[in-house]
Design an enzyme around this catalytic site. Sequence first.
Site, short mmCIF file in Angstrom:
data_model
loop_
_atom_site.label_atom_id
_atom_site.label_comp_id
_atom_site.label_asym_id
_atom_site.label_seq_id
_atom_site.Cartn_x
_atom_site.Cartn_y
_atom_site.Cartn_z
N SER A 27 0.84 -1.21 0.00
CA SER A 27 0.00 0.00 0.00
C SER A 27 0.87 1.25 0.00
O SER A 27 0.60 2.21 -0.74
CB SER A 27 -0.88 0.04 1.25
OG SER A 27 -1.81 -1.00 1.21
N ARG A 31 1.50 4.25 -2.99
CA ARG A 31 1.28 5.68 -2.67
C ARG A 31 2.55 6.50 -2.87
O ARG A 31 2.49 7.66 -3.26
CB ARG A 31 0.75 5.79 -1.23
CG ARG A 31 -0.73 5.35 -1.15
CD ARG A 31 -1.10 4.95 0.25
NE ARG A 31 -2.52 4.69 0.40
CZ ARG A 31 -3.14 3.54 0.07
NH1 ARG A 31 -2.45 2.55 -0.47
NH2 ARG A 31 -4.43 3.39 0.27
N GLY A 97 -6.08 -3.87 -7.75
CA GLY A 97 -7.22 -3.01 -7.45
C GLY A 97 -6.77 -1.66 -6.91
O GLY A 97 -7.36 -0.63 -7.19
N SER A 168 -13.14 1.75 3.13
CA SER A 168 -12.18 1.31 2.12
C SER A 168 -11.14 2.39 1.90
O SER A 168 -11.46 3.52 1.51
CB SER A 168 -12.91 1.03 0.80
OG SER A 168 -11.99 1.08 -0.27
N GLN A 170 -9.02 2.39 -0.42
CA GLN A 170 -8.90 2.66 -1.85
C GLN A 170 -9.90 3.73 -2.26
O GLN A 170 -9.59 4.65 -3.01
CB GLN A 170 -9.12 1.38 -2.65
CG GLN A 170 -8.00 0.37 -2.41
CD GLN A 170 -8.22 -0.96 -3.08
OE1 GLN A 170 -9.29 -1.23 -3.61
NE2 GLN A 170 -7.21 -1.80 -3.07
N ASP A 320 -6.91 -7.86 4.92
CA ASP A 320 -6.07 -8.70 4.05
C ASP A 320 -5.50 -9.91 4.78
O ASP A 320 -5.00 -10.85 4.16
CB ASP A 320 -4.91 -7.87 3.47
CG ASP A 320 -5.41 -6.83 2.48
OD1 ASP A 320 -6.52 -6.99 1.94
OD2 ASP A 320 -4.69 -5.84 2.26
N LYS A 347 -12.36 -9.19 -3.32
CA LYS A 347 -10.90 -9.07 -3.42
C LYS A 347 -10.43 -9.76 -4.71
O LYS A 347 -11.22 -10.00 -5.60
CB LYS A 347 -10.23 -9.64 -2.18
CG LYS A 347 -10.61 -8.89 -0.91
CD LYS A 347 -10.09 -7.47 -0.91
CE LYS A 347 -10.55 -6.68 0.29
NZ LYS A 347 -10.16 -5.28 0.24
N ARG A 351 -12.87 -14.22 -1.60
CA ARG A 351 -12.02 -14.88 -0.59
C ARG A 351 -12.83 -15.67 0.42
O ARG A 351 -12.26 -16.52 1.11
CB ARG A 351 -11.14 -13.85 0.13
CG ARG A 351 -9.92 -13.50 -0.67
CD ARG A 351 -8.90 -12.69 0.10
NE ARG A 351 -7.82 -12.36 -0.82
CZ ARG A 351 -7.10 -11.25 -0.79
NH1 ARG A 351 -7.33 -10.35 0.14
NH2 ARG A 351 -6.15 -11.05 -1.67
N ARG A 395 -2.87 -14.08 -1.79
CA ARG A 395 -3.03 -14.34 -0.34
C ARG A 395 -3.62 -15.73 -0.09
O ARG A 395 -3.34 -16.36 0.93
CB ARG A 395 -3.86 -13.25 0.32
CG ARG A 395 -3.19 -11.89 0.25
CD ARG A 395 -3.75 -10.91 1.25
NE ARG A 395 -3.58 -9.55 0.79
CZ ARG A 395 -2.45 -8.86 0.82
NH1 ARG A 395 -1.35 -9.41 1.28
NH2 ARG A 395 -2.41 -7.62 0.37
C1 S3P Z 1 -5.63 -1.26 0.10
C2 S3P Z 1 -6.83 -1.23 0.72
C3 S3P Z 1 -7.64 -2.43 1.01
C4 S3P Z 1 -6.78 -3.69 0.91
C5 S3P Z 1 -5.92 -3.71 -0.31
C6 S3P Z 1 -4.97 -2.52 -0.31
C7 S3P Z 1 -4.93 0.01 -0.17
O1 S3P Z 1 -8.67 -2.53 0.06
O2 S3P Z 1 -7.61 -4.83 0.93
O3 S3P Z 1 -5.14 -4.88 -0.35
O4 S3P Z 1 -3.71 0.01 -0.44
O5 S3P Z 1 -5.59 1.06 -0.10
P1 S3P Z 1 -10.09 -1.77 0.27
O6 S3P Z 1 -9.84 -0.32 0.18
O7 S3P Z 1 -10.93 -2.29 -0.86
O8 S3P Z 1 -10.59 -2.22 1.61
#
Ligand code: S3P
Length: 435
Positions: A27, A31, A97, A168, A170, A320, A347, A351, A395
């Site tokens: 993550s 970023r 994602g 979330s 994301q 996760d 995911k 999952r 995972r």
């Molecule tokens: C992530 C946020 C999570 C996580 C993903 C990474 C991120 O997803 O499951 O592996 O880096 O912002 P969600 O925002 O869908 O919960």
Amino acid sequence: MSNLTNIISKKPNKGLKGVITIPPDKSISHRSLIFGALSRGKIKITNFSQGADCHATLKIIKQLGCEVNFLNERTLELIAPKKLSAPANALDCGNSGTSMRLLSGLLAAQDFKCTLIGDESLSKRPMKRVIEPLNLMGAKIKSNNYKAPLEIDGTSLTPIEYFSPIASAQVKSCILLAGMNTHGATTVWENSLSRNHSEKMLKYLEAQIQTGHSDKGFYTNIQKSELTPKDIEIAGDISSAAFFMVMAATVPNSEIIIKNVGLNNTRTGIIDVFDKMNVDYKILDKKIISNEEVGDIKVSYTPDIKACEISGDIIPRLIDELPIIAVLAARAKGKTVIKDAQDLRNKESDRISALAQGLKKIGVNIEEKPDGFIIFGDNKEFEGNCEVETYFDHRLAMSFFCAGLLSKNPVNIKDFGWVNTSFPEFLDLFNKISQ
Ligand code: S3P
């Protein structure tokens, strides 16, 4: 290793012992590139992930006009342009994602058109969660019924106040990326706090951002911001460490130290679960790097792991890690209930069903629920002697590998190579601690 490589996981002869350094946080790596690309300067990123997901983001920021030079395998220099430019080709997020959802926020506010695409798994994942708030800001996005490919016609956006229906990171980060390129103040509210790496990095890079909590929930407020280019050092990934933490707790006679693990408290739900389940661990040498807490974790074999309930606000703090926590729960005495985790179905694979299917084959007593699992654990070895599917999901591959170590008979894991998504070093590190 190709993604289609199968491997066999089996009970080790002896306990797992040693000191390992876990790979960089996925993550934070994404970023560092995305915010770095907006910093209009030169930054050095140290301890950058070698996983395929982060390399997808890397390729995309290059297509948008950034220059990237690797100084060694995990250190790079990023030179961001004054202004991002239209890419010549589609932007391929692969299996990631995080790349697609974060970049959609960044790209919706630029002054050019582009298309985000993904692999077979990513093209099935829901993008409505980011398209909807971006549309409220005035974004122009065409999608395949709210799924990839996303054709984005960048435009100037208007700020919003958005109550996110799901916790979330994301979604939150996507809106912050759109908001920081928009005149006015944009606010995102969440009921439970999702991982806050974007907020921490934006503060570190001196964006105009405030975070807090009121009776309405957790808020993040961002104004149009110019970022200060600063070097970023990336913490180790607790989501990757989790597999080794559980191996050490469950394989008899094990004791390992995992160095440099990110301990941001929006990610440490697994440590709270270790407390609840009575796992023998210690945290050593805490420090702060680039506004993120890190430390070393020592975990020892724990013969008397307890069952527990995992639900509510803790879920985004360990989302996760739930597949590997399910393996841990299968070794705990009693009934572990995991609830409120319905987003696990969205995911890299579904999952909930894929994990229950694989663990059942391995011999775990697990019941699938719409929003989680019930696991009836005990201290006995699983039967093993089966083949399990990984469904494009790194995972799941690593969780099944760990379950194989706890089985009487070997477990054949199909397409184990999907570990490359986040953790190409997984088997090398395992070989280092298995004697
Ligand atoms: C992530 C946020 C999570 C996580 C993903 C990474 C991120 O997803 O499951 O592996 O880096 O912002 P969600 O925002 O869908 O919960």
